[in-house]
Design an enzyme around this catalytic site. Structure first.
Site, PDB file in Angstrom:
ATOM      1  N   LYS A 219       0.829  -1.086  -0.057  1.00  0.00           N
ATOM      2  CA  LYS A 219      -0.031  -0.052   0.030  1.00  0.00           C
ATOM      3  C   LYS A 219       0.689   1.112  -0.008  1.00  0.00           C
ATOM      4  O   LYS A 219       0.448   2.287  -0.553  1.00  0.00           O
ATOM      5  CB  LYS A 219      -0.953   0.063   1.189  1.00  0.00           C
ATOM      6  CG  LYS A 219      -2.106  -1.127   1.179  1.00  0.00           C
ATOM      7  CD  LYS A 219      -3.189  -1.000   0.045  1.00  0.00           C
ATOM      8  CE  LYS A 219      -4.126  -1.955   0.306  1.00  0.00           C
ATOM      9  NZ  LYS A 219      -5.306  -1.745  -0.916  1.00  0.00           N
TER      10      LYS A 219
ATOM     11  N   GLU B 213      -9.652   5.765   3.044  1.00  0.00           N
ATOM     12  CA  GLU B 213     -10.496   4.595   3.714  1.00  0.00           C
ATOM     13  C   GLU B 213      -9.453   3.585   3.810  1.00  0.00           C
ATOM     14  O   GLU B 213      -8.509   3.586   3.344  1.00  0.00           O
ATOM     15  CB  GLU B 213     -11.360   4.293   2.843  1.00  0.00           C
ATOM     16  CG  GLU B 213     -11.172   3.203   1.681  1.00  0.00           C
ATOM     17  CD  GLU B 213     -10.090   3.522   0.696  1.00  0.00           C
ATOM     18  OE1 GLU B 213      -9.311   2.674   0.222  1.00  0.00           O
ATOM     19  OE2 GLU B 213     -10.097   4.822   0.260  1.00  0.00           O
TER      20      GLU B 213
ATOM     21  N   SER C 210       1.697  -9.837  -0.626  1.00  0.00           N
ATOM     22  CA  SER C 210       1.642  -8.584  -0.489  1.00  0.00           C
ATOM     23  C   SER C 210       1.628  -7.756   0.787  1.00  0.00           C
ATOM     24  O   SER C 210       1.703  -6.483   0.906  1.00  0.00           O
ATOM     25  CB  SER C 210       0.041  -7.979  -1.352  1.00  0.00           C
ATOM     26  OG  SER C 210      -0.757  -8.846  -0.598  1.00  0.00           O
TER      27      SER C 210
END
Length: 404
Positions: A96, A118, A385
């Site tokens: 991210k 969010e 990830s």
């Protein structure tokens, strides 16, 4: 695909990936979206912007990440040689940060002083809060209260970085509801606020922007696997929630006709139960939160309740680019159930000493079934990830320590 060059022309000028995507938002947001689209298009190839982003990805986030040969997992399964792209080693613990840094730099250059975001699993919220702390911008993160319970550690991390975390009690109190509140905030505060959307979904231009900031994952894989093996993988696979880690991992390989590309959704308590988040195994075409794609919905078009043991995959729709490549037959999609994921979480931790995020563990669960079917001369590359520190307490709660 009939035309291998199409990936470079997608989305079109209105944000469509074939029949998917688009801009289904209130008129009050159109000006802000056009401003963002035009600004991004103007700066994305600008040398100073690319250099600034590359600098922070290397010096702050820790790129490039390793491509790791999972030797013990490979031996245990007795099939394909397995490589893991170690996005879990990035600063903040997941992929991210790639997108968060890119968008916060954009916001700063646009003159915005406030960022909203969010989050579901909390990793995007942590990444956004971290990037805002790095550049001195105010940060507000919306998060469903159920996800706040599941990801208490990440809530504290966001607050440590100076972000305000606003709990959302509406609906299922998960990611969909957090996005709704973030959109309401943005409508009210468009003049000084940039919305850092965390996945490759939502209204145009976000699926394009997020994909572009995440495709560095696959670009690194291409170089690294050639250095290690002298050839490309036979199969590449990643988990799919909204779809950012998967599209970033797979995008550079869409034109490789002999490679099998796979996305793994959240099968929850099973497709038959209806308690899952596998959009391609129960969804149909619909519009949710600014975007046309596959959506889990009832016969009346109301958004269905979803479930996944992983907060980050617990979402009723999927990014439009995934829907496009699924229809084109270029990316295939599977799912893993909660039980399979919890078993894979234990297996991965014991065999490799790597505790994976529950989201990423979905692709590990898939690989536990698929790798043994492949020959030992085959190469299987998985996108790890995120790391599972954030999930340990939830796994303890869900399993009641059984089998651990």
């Amino acid at each position: 695909m009939s035309n291998p060059a199409t990936r470079f022309s997608l989305p079109d000028e209105k944000g469509h990936f074939g029949p998917y995507g688009g801009m289904f938002v209130p008129e009050t947001l159109m000006t802000a979206l056009y401003e963002l689209r035009d600004f991004y298009e103007a700066v994305k190839e600008e040398p100073s912007f690319k250099a600034e982003l590359a600098h922070h990805l290397k010096e702050f986030a820790g790129r490039p990440t390793n491509l790791y040969y999972a030797e013990r997992l490979t031996e245990y399964l007795g099939g394909a040689k397995i490589y893991l792209k170690r996005e879990d080693l990035l600063h903040t613990g997941a992929h991210k940060i790639n997108n968060a840094l890119g968008q916060v730099i954009l916001a700063k250059r646009m003159g915005k002083t406030r960022v909203i975001a969010e989050t579901g699993a909390g990793q995007h919220g942590v990444a956004a809060a971290t990037a805002c702390a790095r550049f001195g911008l105010k940060c507000v993160v919306y998060m469903g209260t159920e996800d706040m319970r599941r990801q208490e550690l990440n809530v504290f991390r966001m607050r440590l970085c100076g972000a305000e975390v606003r709990g959302v009690d509406a609906g299922q109190k998960t990611l969909k509801d957090a996005i709704n509140e973030a959109m309401r905030d943005w409508v009210t505060n468009v003049q000084d606020t940039h919305y850092v959307l965390g996945s490759a979904l939502g209204t145009h231009p976000y699926p394009m922007i997020v994909r572009d900031f995440q495709k560095i994952i696959g670009e690194e894989v291409r170089r690294q696997i050639m250095e290690k093996e002298g050839r490309l993988p036979d199969v590449m696979a990643a988990c799919v929630g909204g779809g950012s880690n998967a599209i970033g991992f797979l995008w550079d390989f869409l034109d490789e006709p002999n490679m099998r590309l796979v996305g793994v959704e959240a099968g929850g308590r099973g497709i038959e139960s209806g308690e899952h988040a596998a959009r391609f195994f129960g969804g149909k075409l619909g519009v949710l939160q600014g975007c046309k794609s596959y959506v889990l919905q009832n016969p009346d078009g109301q958004i269905s309740l979803t479930h996944s043991v992983s907060a980050g995959l617990d979402y009723a729709s999927i990014g439009p680019e995934h829907a496009y490549y699924r229809d084109a037959g270029r990316i295939e999609y599977a799912y893993a159930t909660d039980d399979e994921v919890l078993s894979a979480f234990k297996t991965m931790s014991e065999l490799e000493g790597i505790i994976p995020a529950l989201e990423s563990t979905h692709v590990i669960a898939w690989a536990l079934k698929e790798a043994p079917k492949m020959g030992k001369d085959k190469l299987l590359c998985l996108n790890l990830s995120g790391r599972g520190d954030k999930d340990v307490q939830e796994v303890m709660r869900v399993t009641g320590y059984k089998g651990l």
